[in-house]
Design a protein around this motif. Structure first.
Motif, short mmCIF file in Angstrom:
data_model
loop_
_atom_site.label_atom_id
_atom_site.label_comp_id
_atom_site.label_asym_id
_atom_site.label_seq_id
_atom_site.Cartn_x
_atom_site.Cartn_y
_atom_site.Cartn_z
N MET A 18 30.59 34.17 34.40
CA MET A 18 30.92 35.05 35.52
C MET A 18 32.06 34.46 36.34
O MET A 18 33.00 35.17 36.70
N GLU A 19 32.00 33.16 36.61
CA GLU A 19 33.04 32.52 37.41
C GLU A 19 34.40 32.51 36.71
O GLU A 19 35.44 32.47 37.36
N LEU A 23 33.24 39.40 33.57
CA LEU A 23 32.63 40.71 33.85
C LEU A 23 33.62 41.88 33.77
O LEU A 23 33.33 42.87 33.08
N PRO A 24 34.77 41.84 34.46
CA PRO A 24 35.68 43.01 34.39
C PRO A 24 36.11 43.38 32.95
O PRO A 24 36.06 44.57 32.61
N PRO A 25 36.48 42.42 32.10
CA PRO A 25 36.84 42.83 30.73
C PRO A 25 35.65 43.41 29.96
O PRO A 25 35.81 44.37 29.20
N LEU A 26 34.45 42.84 30.15
CA LEU A 26 33.27 43.39 29.47
C LEU A 26 32.98 44.81 29.94
O LEU A 26 32.66 45.68 29.13
N GLY A 62 31.88 47.45 39.27
CA GLY A 62 31.97 48.82 38.76
C GLY A 62 31.30 49.10 37.44
O GLY A 62 31.70 50.03 36.73
N VAL A 63 30.25 48.38 37.11
CA VAL A 63 29.59 48.57 35.82
C VAL A 63 28.81 49.89 35.72
O VAL A 63 28.59 50.40 34.63
N MET A 64 28.43 50.48 36.86
CA MET A 64 27.51 51.62 36.80
C MET A 64 28.12 52.85 36.13
O MET A 64 27.44 53.51 35.34
N ASP A 65 29.35 53.18 36.42
CA ASP A 65 29.94 54.39 35.83
C ASP A 65 29.91 54.36 34.30
O ASP A 65 29.40 55.29 33.67
#
Length: 131
Positions: A18-19, A23-26, A62-65
């Protein structure tokens, strides 16, 4: 993305990943047209969603969308990993409003009618967490 999936299975890797900004690319890979890539990204995020800090960061990133969209995937394996990820994210009270604002409830309710009892159970727990 398969390597990231494998690394995410080790709890000791969760915070360092995470650090380092995984997350954003995944999250973006969830939008891929390649279902295999979607599956790998979803499993990696599901694994990372077990950690309290990752739960909050994933929703903030922004993972929810894309997750809500993947609940409608024709592939059952993607549906299952998606519902488990949302279940994990819903365990953090700080995520509940954002999950609800992203219209996750209607497809979760739809998953209660799924033929796979595991998917039904994960959806029911997510709904309970959101209540």
């Amino acid at each position: 993305v398969g390597i990231i999936r494998n690394l995410s299975m080790n709890e000791a890797n969760e915070i360092p990943m995470m650090e380092e900004g995984v997350l954003p690319p995944l999250i973006e890979l969830l939008r891929s047209l390649n279902e295999r890539i979607q599956e790998h990204a979803c499993v990696a995020l599901r694994n990372l969603s077990m950690h309290p800090r990752c739960k909050l960061q994933m929703v903030q990133d922004g993972v929810m969308d894309p997750l809500v969209g993947l609940m409608r995937s024709p592939l059952e394996v993607i549906q299952e990993h998606t519902v488990v990820c949302i279940r994990n994210l819903s365990m953090a009270l700080d995520n509940v409003v954002t999950i609800m604002e992203n219209d996750a409830l209607p497809p979760l309710i739809g998953m209660l009618r799924h033929h796979d009892p595991k998917i039904q159970e994960h959806a029911a727990v997510a709904i309970r967490n959101l209540s």
